[in-house]
Design an enzyme around this catalytic site. Structure first.
Site, short mmCIF file in Angstrom:
data_model
loop_
_atom_site.label_atom_id
_atom_site.label_comp_id
_atom_site.label_asym_id
_atom_site.label_seq_id
_atom_site.Cartn_x
_atom_site.Cartn_y
_atom_site.Cartn_z
N SER A 152 2.82 2.54 1.32
CA SER A 152 3.61 1.74 2.26
C SER A 152 4.59 0.83 1.54
CB SER A 152 2.67 0.91 3.14
OG SER A 152 1.77 1.74 3.84
N ASN A 153 4.14 0.23 0.42
CA ASN A 153 5.02 -0.68 -0.32
C ASN A 153 6.09 0.06 -1.11
OD1 ASN A 153 3.82 -3.50 0.06
ND2 ASN A 153 2.03 -2.25 -0.42
N SER A 161 -7.14 -0.33 4.40
CA SER A 161 -6.31 -1.54 4.41
C SER A 161 -6.52 -2.40 5.65
CB SER A 161 -4.82 -1.15 4.32
OG SER A 161 -4.55 -0.48 3.11
N GLY A 179 -7.85 -2.15 0.36
CA GLY A 179 -6.41 -1.95 0.47
C GLY A 179 -5.59 -3.21 0.42
N LYS A 211 -8.72 4.63 0.80
CA LYS A 211 -8.10 3.30 0.70
C LYS A 211 -8.09 2.75 2.11
CE LYS A 211 -3.88 0.70 0.14
NZ LYS A 211 -2.40 0.73 0.19
#
Length: 363
Positions: free
Chosen positions: A83-84, A204, A228, A202
């Site tokens: 996402s980042n 989040s 996450g 993961k």
């Protein structure tokens, strides 16, 4: 993230009593141990921000510069195109080029996890195979979510099973409900944990009760849980426990744990590691937090965790990727612009972000 603070504080009376003991001192009844992980994910992974030029092209020179700065930090590996990494804004060709570029610069003893998730099962399989060919060690596969109303547990199990069957590299599930509006159901995780090529998740979402149950329910499988976010990293580690009588207070980890169970065989570890956006900025402190937790130095770990909660919130939930990239610049990394339609922070937001890092002693 206030929940994480309260949880860490509430755990403290128990955690403070822990001390580090040698595994050979551990005796007593044991619970069955899970298998050794086929690929050890213990440690910290920064989900890299994708650098763009002022013209919004992927800036590979700046990417290489950031990688050279990260080389001195004891990360277990790196994550690209999460996402980042603004992966929804990259063309398939660009996604593969980013994987290739990072792989060339990354030492072979560090893992490369690559986000290969797409909306369809077929596209995800094709992207996963291509990323493996480009040098990825592990495929990080986000939940498909455009038709989220139809994404039942059965549909998601079928999707991930097909991907796991076809993938030439191990697969890690990726549940990020803040972005997808979809939490991978617990029953789906438990089922998928039994797949020989699906080695972890993961998560989040930040629900520590869910993470603890996930660790517990998959303890007999070759499956690892990754926190996450940095905001609940300590709490995710602390959901494991051991009843070894030589541990003061009756809970904790034995040294040499496998990432699934304590070495004495009487308990299970919590999360194996973390994929934390804040590691793009404060990588060394997060690796230190990981190390303190593994050594049972819970008081120091708690104090460090508290200083990370507000900065983590600022670069994730509050200001998102634009905030992450702005803060990276204050610590010697290239942040640069985001791709449109993500907009830069306003001057007021920049000042608020800087103040968050300053008041917690990072600037």
């Amino acid at each position: 993230m206030a929940f994480s603070t309260r949880l860490a504080s509430s755990l403290w009376p128990t955690l403070a009593a822990l001390h580090w003991t040698a595994p050979r001192q551990c005796r007593g009844l044991s619970t069955p141990q899970g298998p050794e992980p086929s690929l050890d994910l213990r440690g910290i992974f920064p989900p890299l921000a994708t650098p763009f030029s002022p013209k919004q092209e992927v800036d590979y020179a700046q990417l290489e510069g950031n990688l050279s700065r990260y080389a001195s930090i004891p990360f277990r590996g790196l994550v690209v195109l999460g996402s980042n990494g603004e992966y929804p804004y990259l063309a398939p060709r660009e996604r593969l080029e980013v994987v290739s570029s990072v792989r060339r610069a990354l030492p072979r003893d560090r893992l490369l996890l690559a986000g290969s998730g797409c909306e369809s099962t077929q596209a995800t399989i094709e992207m996963t195979v291509s990323m493996a060919e480009a040098g990825a060690d592990v495929a990080l596969v986000v939940t498909p979510c455009y038709y989220r109303g139809a994404m039942t547990s059965a549909a998601l199990v079928h999707h991930y099973t097909e991907v796991g069957d076809a993938s030439p590299i191990p697969v890690v599930l990726y549940s990020v409900p803040a972005n997808t509006g979809l939490d991978l159901p617990m029953e789906a995780v438990i089922t998928l944990a039994q797949h020989p090529n699906i080695i972890g998740i993961k998560d989040s979402g930040g629900d520590i009760t869910r993470m603890g149950l996930m660790v517990h329910k998959t303890r007999q499988d070759d499956f690892q849980v990754l926190a996450g976010s940095a905001g609940f990293l300590l709490a995710s580690y602390a959901v494991g426990r051991c009843s070894c009588p030589s541990l003061a207070g009756g809970t904790g980890w034995c040294p040499g744990d496998t990432g699934r169970d304590c070495a004495c065989g009487q308990g299970e570890a919590g999360a194996s590691g973390g994929v934390c956006a804040l590691a793009n900025i404060l990588g060394a402190p997060l690796c230190q937090l990981d190390r303190l937790c593994r050594k049972g130095q819970w008081e120091e770990a708690r104090d460090l965790q508290h200083r990370l909660i507000e900065p983590n919130t600022a670069v994730t939930r509050q200001f998102g990727v634009p905030g992450l990239k702005k803060a990276m610049e204050w610590f010697g990394y290239y942040g640069g612009p985001c791709r449109a339609p993500l907009a830069p922070l306003s001057p007021v937001q920049v000042e608020e972000l800087r103040n968050t890092f300053s008041t917690n002693g990072w600037l």
